[in-house]
Design an enzyme around this catalytic site. Structure first.
Site, PDB file in Angstrom:
ATOM      1  N   GLY A   1       2.196   2.579  10.564  1.00  0.00           N
ATOM      2  CA  GLY A   1       3.127   3.403  10.422  1.00  0.00           C
ATOM      3  C   GLY A   1       3.723   3.860  11.670  1.00  0.00           C
ATOM      4  O   GLY A   1       4.698   4.950  11.694  1.00  0.00           O
TER       5      GLY A   1
ATOM      6  N   GLU B   1      -7.003   4.599   7.748  1.00  0.00           N
ATOM      7  CA  GLU B   1      -6.859   6.200   7.551  1.00  0.00           C
ATOM      8  C   GLU B   1      -8.260   6.859   6.852  1.00  0.00           C
ATOM      9  O   GLU B   1      -8.503   8.071   6.977  1.00  0.00           O
ATOM     10  CB  GLU B   1      -5.788   6.434   6.405  1.00  0.00           C
ATOM     11  CG  GLU B   1      -4.295   6.261   7.498  1.00  0.00           C
ATOM     12  CD  GLU B   1      -3.007   5.792   6.723  1.00  0.00           C
ATOM     13  OE1 GLU B   1      -3.253   5.863   5.215  1.00  0.00           O
ATOM     14  OE2 GLU B   1      -2.161   5.227   7.326  1.00  0.00           O
TER      15      GLU B   1
ATOM     16  N   SER C   1       3.139  -2.135  10.435  1.00  0.00           N
ATOM     17  CA  SER C   1       4.533  -2.211  10.786  1.00  0.00           C
ATOM     18  C   SER C   1       5.277  -3.601  10.242  1.00  0.00           C
ATOM     19  O   SER C   1       6.051  -3.898  11.241  1.00  0.00           O
ATOM     20  CB  SER C   1       5.023  -1.795  12.175  1.00  0.00           C
ATOM     21  OG  SER C   1       4.550  -0.489  12.012  1.00  0.00           O
TER      22      SER C   1
ATOM     23  N   LYS D   1       0.066   3.952  -0.492  1.00  0.00           N
ATOM     24  CA  LYS D   1      -0.436   5.498   0.340  1.00  0.00           C
ATOM     25  C   LYS D   1      -0.254   6.604  -0.862  1.00  0.00           C
ATOM     26  O   LYS D   1      -0.151   6.241  -1.980  1.00  0.00           O
ATOM     27  CB  LYS D   1       0.119   5.819   1.597  1.00  0.00           C
ATOM     28  CG  LYS D   1       0.024   4.519   2.438  1.00  0.00           C
ATOM     29  CD  LYS D   1       0.036   5.012   3.998  1.00  0.00           C
ATOM     30  CE  LYS D   1       0.348   3.606   4.898  1.00  0.00           C
ATOM     31  NZ  LYS D   1      -0.031   3.898   6.313  1.00  0.00           N
TER      32      LYS D   1
ATOM     33  N   ASN E   1       0.811  -1.277  -0.110  1.00  0.00           N
ATOM     34  CA  ASN E   1      -0.127   0.102   0.223  1.00  0.00           C
ATOM     35  C   ASN E   1       1.064   1.182  -0.176  1.00  0.00           C
ATOM     36  O   ASN E   1       1.380   1.664   1.043  1.00  0.00           O
ATOM     37  CB  ASN E   1      -0.868  -0.066   1.226  1.00  0.00           C
ATOM     38  CG  ASN E   1      -1.495   1.302   1.422  1.00  0.00           C
ATOM     39  OD1 ASN E   1      -1.603   1.819   0.541  1.00  0.00           O
ATOM     40  ND2 ASN E   1      -2.061   1.431   2.599  1.00  0.00           N
TER      41      ASN E   1
ATOM     42  N   HIS F   1      -9.664   1.164   4.692  1.00  0.00           N
ATOM     43  CA  HIS F   1      -8.158   1.548   5.633  1.00  0.00           C
ATOM     44  C   HIS F   1      -8.530   2.517   6.750  1.00  0.00           C
ATOM     45  O   HIS F   1      -9.401   3.176   6.472  1.00  0.00           O
ATOM     46  CB  HIS F   1      -7.567   2.074   4.435  1.00  0.00           C
ATOM     47  CG  HIS F   1      -5.850   1.962   5.100  1.00  0.00           C
ATOM     48  ND1 HIS F   1      -5.483   3.048   6.100  1.00  0.00           N
ATOM     49  CD2 HIS F   1      -4.714   1.316   4.878  1.00  0.00           C
ATOM     50  CE1 HIS F   1      -4.148   2.847   6.177  1.00  0.00           C
ATOM     51  NE2 HIS F   1      -3.866   1.618   5.755  1.00  0.00           N
TER      52      HIS F   1
ATOM     53  N   GLU G   1      -5.504  -4.977  10.381  1.00  0.00           N
ATOM     54  CA  GLU G   1      -4.507  -4.001  10.706  1.00  0.00           C
ATOM     55  C   GLU G   1      -4.788  -3.084  12.094  1.00  0.00           C
ATOM     56  O   GLU G   1      -5.608  -2.188  11.984  1.00  0.00           O
ATOM     57  CB  GLU G   1      -4.603  -2.735   9.555  1.00  0.00           C
ATOM     58  CG  GLU G   1      -4.184  -3.510   7.955  1.00  0.00           C
ATOM     59  CD  GLU G   1      -3.580  -2.404   7.202  1.00  0.00           C
ATOM     60  OE1 GLU G   1      -2.405  -2.823   6.482  1.00  0.00           O
ATOM     61  OE2 GLU G   1      -4.218  -1.367   7.001  1.00  0.00           O
TER      62      GLU G   1
HETATM   63  C1  PEP Z   1      -0.683   0.493   5.991  1.00  0.00           C
HETATM   64  O1  PEP Z   1      -0.827   1.401   5.744  1.00  0.00           O
HETATM   65  O2  PEP Z   1      -1.768  -0.382   5.112  1.00  0.00           O
HETATM   66  C2  PEP Z   1       0.273  -0.213   6.791  1.00  0.00           C
HETATM   67  C3  PEP Z   1       0.291  -1.457   7.105  1.00  0.00           C
HETATM   68  O3  PEP Z   1       1.332   0.714   6.804  1.00  0.00           O
HETATM   69  P1  PEP Z   1       2.747   0.200   7.573  1.00  0.00           P
HETATM   70  O4  PEP Z   1       3.288  -1.014   7.148  1.00  0.00           O
HETATM   71  O5  PEP Z   1       3.549   1.480   7.373  1.00  0.00           O
HETATM   72  O6  PEP Z   1       2.315   0.240   9.030  1.00  0.00           O
END
Ligand code: PEP
Length: 259
Positions: A177, A101, A215, A14, A12, A99, A171
């Site tokens: 992040g 976000e 992460s 972003k 992803n 997601h 997630e």
């Molecule tokens: C994401 O945004 O879907 C995600 C898992 O981000 P990160 O791996 O940076 O934590």
């Protein structure tokens, strides 16, 4: 006894990328993914303007591409939105929906996420439905209640056949992040819960891919992907670095071999 399911690793991006950087990254990922066995599938979800670039660089290879959101509408006066069918016209295979976000910054409800999953399926895309709890919700013992309700909202809207065509990504919001991943056991516990919830909709639905995101890095990927109910990962930051992303894909291979 957990069934052997293929692994899936999806990046992803972003709101990151520029044409010149994307070219280097996509070519490296496409090249590296050629060495992966067939039971490890790889995808990248890019910002919409880069769909034609992803299509021209990835078509014919073994890396699929997709988008990070789709509109809940099919067409009309919805300024700034992108319909699932538009993404499909550029060969997209995946659409991330729900997601955290988008749930947080765009106030997307469970109902909206469910409609977006439906729009993606109608256009022939595989929706990657994200669910996850905040730190407060985890600390107050509400993880299962939250992720269960987020998943139920989608399953309630889809037929059994369509439910079997989705991917679910767990997630935890506190791990996205932040550099702070869930432990493999924490992730597995939630995945087992989600798997049981999927099973209530039917045998084919029980075996949809369940990805972990938050992460994931080369250092923790293999342990996470070795858990019986973790079928791969949704990768944010690490998907922007070809070596890290490919190392995570290799961890999926190692986790499969170790089972
Ligand atoms: C994401 O945004 O879907 C995600 C898992 O981000 P990160 O791996 O940076 O934590």
């Amino acid at each position: 006894m957990a069934k052997q399911r293929a692994k899936l690793v999806v990046g992803n991006w972003k709101m990151h990328g520029r044409l010149a950087d994307n070219r280097v990254l996509l070519q490296a990922v496409s090249h590296g993914a050629n060495d992966l066995p067939d039971d490890v599938r790889v995808g990248v979800c890019v910002p919409c303007p880069y769909l034609p670039q992803a299509q021209s660089l990835l078509e014919g290879g073994c890396v699929a591409w997709g988008v990070q959101d789709v509109s809940a509408h099919t067409q009309g006066a919805y300024t700034g939105e992108v319909a699932a069918e538009m993404a499909a016209e550029f060969g997209a295979s995946f659409a991330i929906v729900g997601h955290s976000e988008r749930r947080a910054y765009h106030r997307e409800s469970g109902e909206t996420v469910a409609v977006k999953a439906q729009r993606a399926l109608e256009a022939g895309l595989t929706p990657i439905v994200c669910v996850g709890e905040t730190l407060d919700e985890r600390e107050s013992g509400k993880t299962e209640q939250i992720v269960g309700a987020q998943l139920d909202a989608v399953l309630a809207k889809l037929s059994v056949e369509d439910s079997a065509r989705i991917v679910v990504a767990y997630e935890p919001v506190w791990a996205i992040g932040t550099g702070k991943s869930a432990t493999a056991q924490q992730a597995q516990d939630v995945h087992a819960f989600l798997r049981a919830r999927l099973a209530t909709k039917g045998d084919d639905v029980e075996s949809v891919p369940l990805l972990y995101g938050g992460s994931v890095k080369p250092e923790n990927a293999e342990e996470l992907f070795s858990q019986p109910d973790i079928d791969g990962g949704l990768i944010g930051g690490a998907s922007l670095k070809d070596k890290d992303f490919l190392a995570i894909c290799s961890a999926a291979v190692a986790a499969t071999a170790a089972r």
